[in-house]
Design a protein around this motif. Structure first.
Motif, PDB file in Angstrom:
ATOM      1  N   LEU A  30      66.178  77.940  22.185  1.00 50.49           N
ATOM      2  CA  LEU A  30      67.217  76.936  22.442  1.00 50.49           C
ATOM      3  C   LEU A  30      66.947  75.642  21.670  1.00 50.49           C
ATOM      4  CD1 LEU A  30      67.976  77.184  26.269  1.00 50.49           C
ATOM      5  CD2 LEU A  30      69.561  77.586  24.385  1.00 50.49           C
ATOM      6  N   ILE A  31      65.700  75.229  21.622  1.00 47.74           N
ATOM      7  CA  ILE A  31      65.354  73.998  20.908  1.00 47.74           C
ATOM      8  C   ILE A  31      65.715  74.137  19.430  1.00 47.74           C
ATOM      9  CG2 ILE A  31      63.433  72.536  20.137  1.00 47.74           C
ATOM     10  CD1 ILE A  31      62.146  73.124  22.932  1.00 47.74           C
ATOM     11  N   PHE A  32      65.340  75.244  18.805  1.00 49.27           N
ATOM     12  CA  PHE A  32      65.658  75.433  17.390  1.00 49.27           C
ATOM     13  C   PHE A  32      67.160  75.579  17.166  1.00 49.27           C
ATOM     14  CE2 PHE A  32      61.117  76.346  16.831  1.00 49.27           C
ATOM     15  CZ  PHE A  32      60.880  75.594  15.677  1.00 49.27           C
ATOM     16  N   GLU A  33      67.840  76.266  18.061  1.00 46.84           N
ATOM     17  CA  GLU A  33      69.291  76.433  17.941  1.00 46.84           C
ATOM     18  C   GLU A  33      69.996  75.078  17.985  1.00 46.84           C
ATOM     19  OE1 GLU A  33      72.970  78.164  20.596  1.00 46.84           O
ATOM     20  OE2 GLU A  33      71.034  79.179  20.768  1.00 46.84           O
ATOM     21  N   VAL A  34      69.630  74.249  18.934  1.00 48.95           N
ATOM     22  CA  VAL A  34      70.249  72.927  19.049  1.00 48.95           C
ATOM     23  C   VAL A  34      69.917  72.075  17.826  1.00 48.95           C
ATOM     24  CG1 VAL A  34      70.296  70.784  20.390  1.00 48.95           C
ATOM     25  CG2 VAL A  34      70.381  72.991  21.554  1.00 48.95           C
ATOM     26  N   ALA A  35      68.676  72.129  17.366  1.00 43.64           N
ATOM     27  CA  ALA A  35      68.287  71.344  16.189  1.00 43.64           C
ATOM     28  C   ALA A  35      69.115  71.741  14.966  1.00 43.64           C
ATOM     29  CB  ALA A  35      66.804  71.526  15.898  1.00 43.64           C
ATOM     30  N   GLU A  36      69.333  73.040  14.803  1.00 46.44           N
ATOM     31  CA  GLU A  36      70.078  73.522  13.635  1.00 46.44           C
ATOM     32  C   GLU A  36      71.549  73.155  13.678  1.00 46.44           C
ATOM     33  OE1 GLU A  36      69.267  77.710  13.490  1.00 46.44           O
ATOM     34  OE2 GLU A  36      67.160  77.392  12.985  1.00 46.44           O
ATOM     35  N   THR A  37      72.099  72.958  14.868  1.00 40.89           N
ATOM     36  CA  THR A  37      73.537  72.708  14.992  1.00 40.89           C
ATOM     37  C   THR A  37      73.878  71.252  15.302  1.00 40.89           C
ATOM     38  OG1 THR A  37      73.499  73.364  17.332  1.00 40.89           O
ATOM     39  CG2 THR A  37      74.015  75.078  15.712  1.00 40.89           C
ATOM     40  N   THR A  38      72.871  70.385  15.353  1.00 36.74           N
ATOM     41  CA  THR A  38      73.101  68.978  15.660  1.00 36.74           C
ATOM     42  C   THR A  38      72.910  68.136  14.399  1.00 36.74           C
ATOM     43  OG1 THR A  38      72.312  69.327  17.917  1.00 36.74           O
ATOM     44  CG2 THR A  38      72.424  67.048  17.146  1.00 36.74           C
ATOM     45  N   ILE A  78      60.091  72.532  30.624  1.00 35.95           N
ATOM     46  CA  ILE A  78      60.353  71.783  29.404  1.00 35.95           C
ATOM     47  C   ILE A  78      60.088  70.317  29.738  1.00 35.95           C
ATOM     48  CG2 ILE A  78      62.854  71.592  29.844  1.00 35.95           C
ATOM     49  CD1 ILE A  78      63.200  71.836  26.746  1.00 35.95           C
ATOM     50  N   TYR A  79      59.311  69.660  28.895  1.00 30.54           N
ATOM     51  CA  TYR A  79      58.879  68.291  29.126  1.00 30.54           C
ATOM     52  C   TYR A  79      59.461  67.363  28.070  1.00 30.54           C
ATOM     53  CZ  TYR A  79      55.209  70.461  31.965  1.00 30.54           C
ATOM     54  OH  TYR A  79      54.527  71.183  32.910  1.00 30.54           O
ATOM     55  N   ALA A  80      59.822  66.170  28.488  1.00 30.57           N
ATOM     56  CA  ALA A  80      60.210  65.102  27.570  1.00 30.57           C
ATOM     57  C   ALA A  80      59.296  63.914  27.849  1.00 30.57           C
ATOM     58  CB  ALA A  80      61.668  64.710  27.779  1.00 30.57           C
ATOM     59  N   HIS A  81      59.187  63.024  26.892  1.00 30.86           N
ATOM     60  CA  HIS A  81      58.348  61.840  27.062  1.00 30.86           C
ATOM     61  C   HIS A  81      58.811  61.074  28.298  1.00 30.86           C
ATOM     62  CE1 HIS A  81      56.421  58.019  26.368  1.00 30.86           C
ATOM     63  NE2 HIS A  81      55.701  58.571  25.397  1.00 30.86           N
ATOM     64  N   CYS A  82      57.878  60.746  29.175  1.00 25.56           N
ATOM     65  CA  CYS A  82      58.217  60.137  30.467  1.00 25.56           C
ATOM     66  C   CYS A  82      58.763  58.714  30.335  1.00 25.56           C
ATOM     67  CB  CYS A  82      57.024  60.172  31.413  1.00 25.56           C
ATOM     68  SG  CYS A  82      55.590  59.277  30.812  1.00 25.56           S
ATOM     69  N   ALA A  83      58.583  58.071  29.186  1.00 28.95           N
ATOM     70  CA  ALA A  83      59.117  56.721  29.004  1.00 28.95           C
ATOM     71  C   ALA A  83      60.573  56.741  28.534  1.00 28.95           C
ATOM     72  CB  ALA A  83      58.261  55.952  28.006  1.00 28.95           C
ATOM     73  N   ALA A 105      59.938  66.350  33.525  1.00 23.83           N
ATOM     74  CA  ALA A 105      60.104  67.773  33.231  1.00 23.83           C
ATOM     75  C   ALA A 105      61.188  68.421  34.074  1.00 23.83           C
ATOM     76  CB  ALA A 105      58.778  68.510  33.476  1.00 23.83           C
ATOM     77  N   VAL A 106      61.636  69.566  33.566  1.00 23.90           N
ATOM     78  CA  VAL A 106      62.483  70.487  34.325  1.00 23.90           C
ATOM     79  C   VAL A 106      61.680  71.777  34.442  1.00 23.90           C
ATOM     80  CG1 VAL A 106      64.679  71.717  34.452  1.00 23.90           C
ATOM     81  CG2 VAL A 106      64.585  69.462  33.356  1.00 23.90           C
ATOM     82  N   HIS A 107      61.498  72.261  35.666  1.00 18.97           N
ATOM     83  CA  HIS A 107      60.704  73.462  35.933  1.00 18.97           C
ATOM     84  C   HIS A 107      61.612  74.663  36.202  1.00 18.97           C
ATOM     85  CE1 HIS A 107      56.659  71.616  36.480  1.00 18.97           C
ATOM     86  NE2 HIS A 107      57.409  70.546  36.605  1.00 18.97           N
ATOM     87  N   PHE A 108      61.123  75.833  35.803  1.00 15.74           N
ATOM     88  CA  PHE A 108      61.846  77.085  36.016  1.00 15.74           C
ATOM     89  C   PHE A 108      60.879  78.109  36.584  1.00 15.74           C
ATOM     90  CE2 PHE A 108      63.244  74.881  32.203  1.00 15.74           C
ATOM     91  CZ  PHE A 108      64.557  74.609  32.523  1.00 15.74           C
ATOM     92  N   LYS A 109      61.211  78.673  37.724  1.00 18.05           N
ATOM     93  CA  LYS A 109      60.381  79.726  38.328  1.00 18.05           C
ATOM     94  C   LYS A 109      60.768  81.109  37.801  1.00 18.05           C
ATOM     95  CE  LYS A 109      57.731  77.532  41.279  1.00 18.05           C
ATOM     96  NZ  LYS A 109      56.311  77.458  41.022  1.00 18.05           N
ATOM     97  N   HIS A 110      62.056  81.276  37.468  1.00 13.08           N
ATOM     98  CA  HIS A 110      62.572  82.571  37.012  1.00 13.08           C
ATOM     99  C   HIS A 110      63.485  82.346  35.813  1.00 13.08           C
ATOM    100  CE1 HIS A 110      61.074  84.150  40.788  1.00 13.08           C
ATOM    101  NE2 HIS A 110      61.704  83.153  41.402  1.00 13.08           N
ATOM    102  N   GLU A 117      73.763  76.476  28.655  1.00 10.18           N
ATOM    103  CA  GLU A 117      74.832  75.482  28.536  1.00 10.18           C
ATOM    104  C   GLU A 117      74.380  74.108  29.017  1.00 10.18           C
ATOM    105  OE1 GLU A 117      75.256  78.516  30.098  1.00 10.18           O
ATOM    106  OE2 GLU A 117      76.123  79.425  28.301  1.00 10.18           O
ATOM    107  N   ARG A 118      73.588  74.063  30.072  1.00 10.05           N
ATOM    108  CA  ARG A 118      73.076  72.783  30.569  1.00 10.05           C
ATOM    109  C   ARG A 118      71.906  72.288  29.725  1.00 10.05           C
ATOM    110  NH1 ARG A 118      73.122  75.061  36.060  1.00 10.05           N
ATOM    111  NH2 ARG A 118      70.861  74.883  36.090  1.00 10.05           N
ATOM    112  N   LEU A 119      70.969  73.169  29.456  1.00 11.28           N
ATOM    113  CA  LEU A 119      69.755  72.750  28.755  1.00 11.28           C
ATOM    114  C   LEU A 119      70.012  72.294  27.329  1.00 11.28           C
ATOM    115  CD1 LEU A 119      67.180  75.256  30.156  1.00 11.28           C
ATOM    116  CD2 LEU A 119      67.262  72.797  30.478  1.00 11.28           C
ATOM    117  N   LYS A 120      71.048  72.831  26.710  1.00  8.11           N
ATOM    118  CA  LYS A 120      71.380  72.378  25.359  1.00  8.11           C
ATOM    119  C   LYS A 120      71.689  70.888  25.350  1.00  8.11           C
ATOM    120  CE  LYS A 120      72.982  76.756  23.446  1.00  8.11           C
ATOM    121  NZ  LYS A 120      74.135  77.504  22.909  1.00  8.11           N
TER     122      LYS A 120
END
Length: 131
Positions: A30-38, A78-83, A105-110, A117-120
């Motif tokens: 997802l990270i690479f897909e978004v980077a390529e299309t943004t 998935i983690y982002a800089h906390c500042a 962060a956003v955590h995922f158990k499963h 759609e949201r994470l993008k």
């Protein structure tokens, strides 16, 4: 899927518990897909930060670093800089839909909890944070 070229990054993914590996690779895709299309993001740098696969906009300097990790309590995150406000903006946009760890962060158990759609939107916000 884009191949991992850094052996240290590959070793980090290989070191994740089996149940987290597929989720981590889905987040990476997802990270690479978004980077390529943004627009204005450019080529991502994939490296290790704090022992975790990390994604930087080193060429364009358009964004803030995203990291993928396997928390000790299981699953994947998935983690982002906390500042930054990347995680808090995401949490406000989609209240109650994900397990949020503060502004970090956003955590995922499963794997079903990873909703592209949201994470993008979270990823795009991070990759364009400085624009």
């Amino acid at each position: 899927m884009k191949p991992i070229t850094d052996p240290k990054v590959q070793a980090a993914f290989d070191g994740f518990p089996k149940e987290a590996q597929d989720m981590a690779m889905a987040l990476r895709s997802l990270i690479f897909e978004v980077a390529e299309t943004t627009p204005n993001v450019g080529v991502l740098t994939e490296t290790l930060k704090w022992g975790q696969p990390s994604y930087l906009t080193a060429q364009s300097k358009s964004g803030t670093t995203l990291r993928i990790g396997a928390p000790k309590n299981g699953g994947c995150a998935i983690y982002a800089h906390c500042a930054t406000n990347v995680i808090s903006t995401y949490a406000e946009t989609f209240p109650g839909l994900d397990q949020i760890e503060g502004n970090r962060a956003v955590h995922f158990k499963h794997s079903e909890e990873i909703v592209p759609e949201r994470l993008k939107l979270l990823i795009q916000h991070a990759l364009t944070y400085h624009l």
